[in-house]
Design an enzyme around this catalytic site. Sequence first.
Site, PDB file in Angstrom:
ATOM      1  N   SER A  16       0.823  -1.215   0.000  1.00  0.00           N
ATOM      2  CA  SER A  16       0.000   0.000   0.000  1.00  0.00           C
ATOM      3  C   SER A  16       0.855   1.262   0.000  1.00  0.00           C
ATOM      4  O   SER A  16       0.374   2.347  -0.330  1.00  0.00           O
ATOM      5  CB  SER A  16      -0.913   0.007   1.234  1.00  0.00           C
ATOM      6  OG  SER A  16      -0.137  -0.010   2.419  1.00  0.00           O
ATOM      7  N   LYS A  17       2.125   1.139   0.360  1.00  0.00           N
ATOM      8  CA  LYS A  17       2.994   2.302   0.454  1.00  0.00           C
ATOM      9  C   LYS A  17       3.316   2.913  -0.910  1.00  0.00           C
ATOM     10  O   LYS A  17       3.792   4.050  -0.984  1.00  0.00           O
ATOM     11  CB  LYS A  17       4.288   1.943   1.192  1.00  0.00           C
ATOM     12  CG  LYS A  17       4.079   1.519   2.642  1.00  0.00           C
ATOM     13  CD  LYS A  17       3.438   2.611   3.482  1.00  0.00           C
ATOM     14  CE  LYS A  17       3.371   2.222   4.959  1.00  0.00           C
ATOM     15  NZ  LYS A  17       2.797   3.295   5.793  1.00  0.00           N
ATOM     16  N   ASP A  18       3.068   2.182  -1.989  1.00  0.00           N
ATOM     17  CA  ASP A  18       3.231   2.766  -3.325  1.00  0.00           C
ATOM     18  C   ASP A  18       2.373   4.015  -3.465  1.00  0.00           C
ATOM     19  O   ASP A  18       2.756   4.984  -4.115  1.00  0.00           O
ATOM     20  CB  ASP A  18       2.799   1.766  -4.407  1.00  0.00           C
ATOM     21  CG  ASP A  18       3.804   0.662  -4.631  1.00  0.00           C
ATOM     22  OD1 ASP A  18       4.833   0.632  -3.936  1.00  0.00           O
ATOM     23  OD2 ASP A  18       3.549  -0.183  -5.505  1.00  0.00           O
ATOM     24  N   THR A  24       7.642   1.391   2.747  1.00  0.00           N
ATOM     25  CA  THR A  24       7.674   2.752   2.213  1.00  0.00           C
ATOM     26  C   THR A  24       8.995   2.997   1.504  1.00  0.00           C
ATOM     27  O   THR A  24       9.036   3.615   0.430  1.00  0.00           O
ATOM     28  CB  THR A  24       7.476   3.793   3.331  1.00  0.00           C
ATOM     29  OG1 THR A  24       6.251   3.526   4.007  1.00  0.00           O
ATOM     30  CG2 THR A  24       7.435   5.202   2.756  1.00  0.00           C
ATOM     31  N   ALA A  69       4.063   7.017  -1.544  1.00  0.00           N
ATOM     32  CA  ALA A  69       5.337   7.401  -2.158  1.00  0.00           C
ATOM     33  C   ALA A  69       5.087   8.185  -3.442  1.00  0.00           C
ATOM     34  O   ALA A  69       5.658   9.266  -3.657  1.00  0.00           O
ATOM     35  CB  ALA A  69       6.181   6.160  -2.448  1.00  0.00           C
TER      36      ALA A  69
END
Length: 346
Positions: free
Chosen positions: A47-49, A79, A52
Amino acid sequence: MENKINAYNNILELVGNTPLVKLNKVAKDFTGNFYAKVEAFNPGHSSKDRIANHIIEEAERKGILKKGSTIVETTSGNTGFSIAMVSIIKGYKCILAVSSKSSPDKIDMLRAMGAIVYVCPAHVSADDPRSYYEVAKKIHKETKDSVYINQYFNQLNADAHYKSTGPEIWDQTNGNITHLVVCSGTGGTISGTGKYIKEQNPNVKVIGVDAYGSVLKSYHETGKIDQEEIYPYRIEGLGKNLIPTATDFSVIDKFIKVTDEESAHMARTIAKTDGLFVGYTSGAVMQAVKQLSEEGEFTKDSNVVVIFPDHGSRYMSKVYSDQWMEAQGFLNKQAEEQPQEIQFIK
């Protein structure tokens, strides 16, 4: 003849629009209907895409990031991977301060993506000069033309999920969601997603998942940091020993805590029952759902959405390692889950 090729320009165009998958076998004994937002379908497998890409694009739009700039960040691994991936596509340098609690797999992945990695001790206070928070600040201060993402205290963290994850879940459930259960670390995912969904229907219950050893649950309930609550734990990317301003506690109805051991076993169970090879925090959020079900939180008409944040491949040396599980004492206590032996043919 016109050359028509149906292709994406780069992998960043694949961020978001992840699938919602019904959980069948792992939730068969729970009351209600359960669905997982599978964030491993993002190109960077987490989910950190979303944050970022969003934060870096905003920095570019404001002129903060320029050609030759360096991006600095504090991360438990995911992340950092997403920032390194975006940096490659956009042409930035990437320096990451990583917690020693992060799996060796994650650290190796960061290096493979061209990032410079500083591994910092996990079990020190947030203001200790060796902590990954303070190390990242020092690197940023000493690195010319650098930008510190600072996901724990960056409102754009939650904004990314408000603009993407929340609307996606609302559309995928046709507005029929009754509960959202999310692991809380920086708090960006639960805050942004929860805010959007509550704006559509304030009756949807948003439940945060916290770890034993973290202060988020008690802070939500009392407004104070209880130092007695803070002690080492194993789950990565879940809970905190400080209060991230990226967390909007007002959109969270309540927190529930889960243990390292039960979360690890649940991750392995999800893989075996529903074929979803998920990470440690996915096990944690499903363990929370199990506990909530046992407490009578759901009815037969409940439509519960959980977010599975990342992919199991990042935990091969931890949750999916029999040696690591045994070293933690996790396999001994649950003998019925002892792994199958490998058969060697000679």
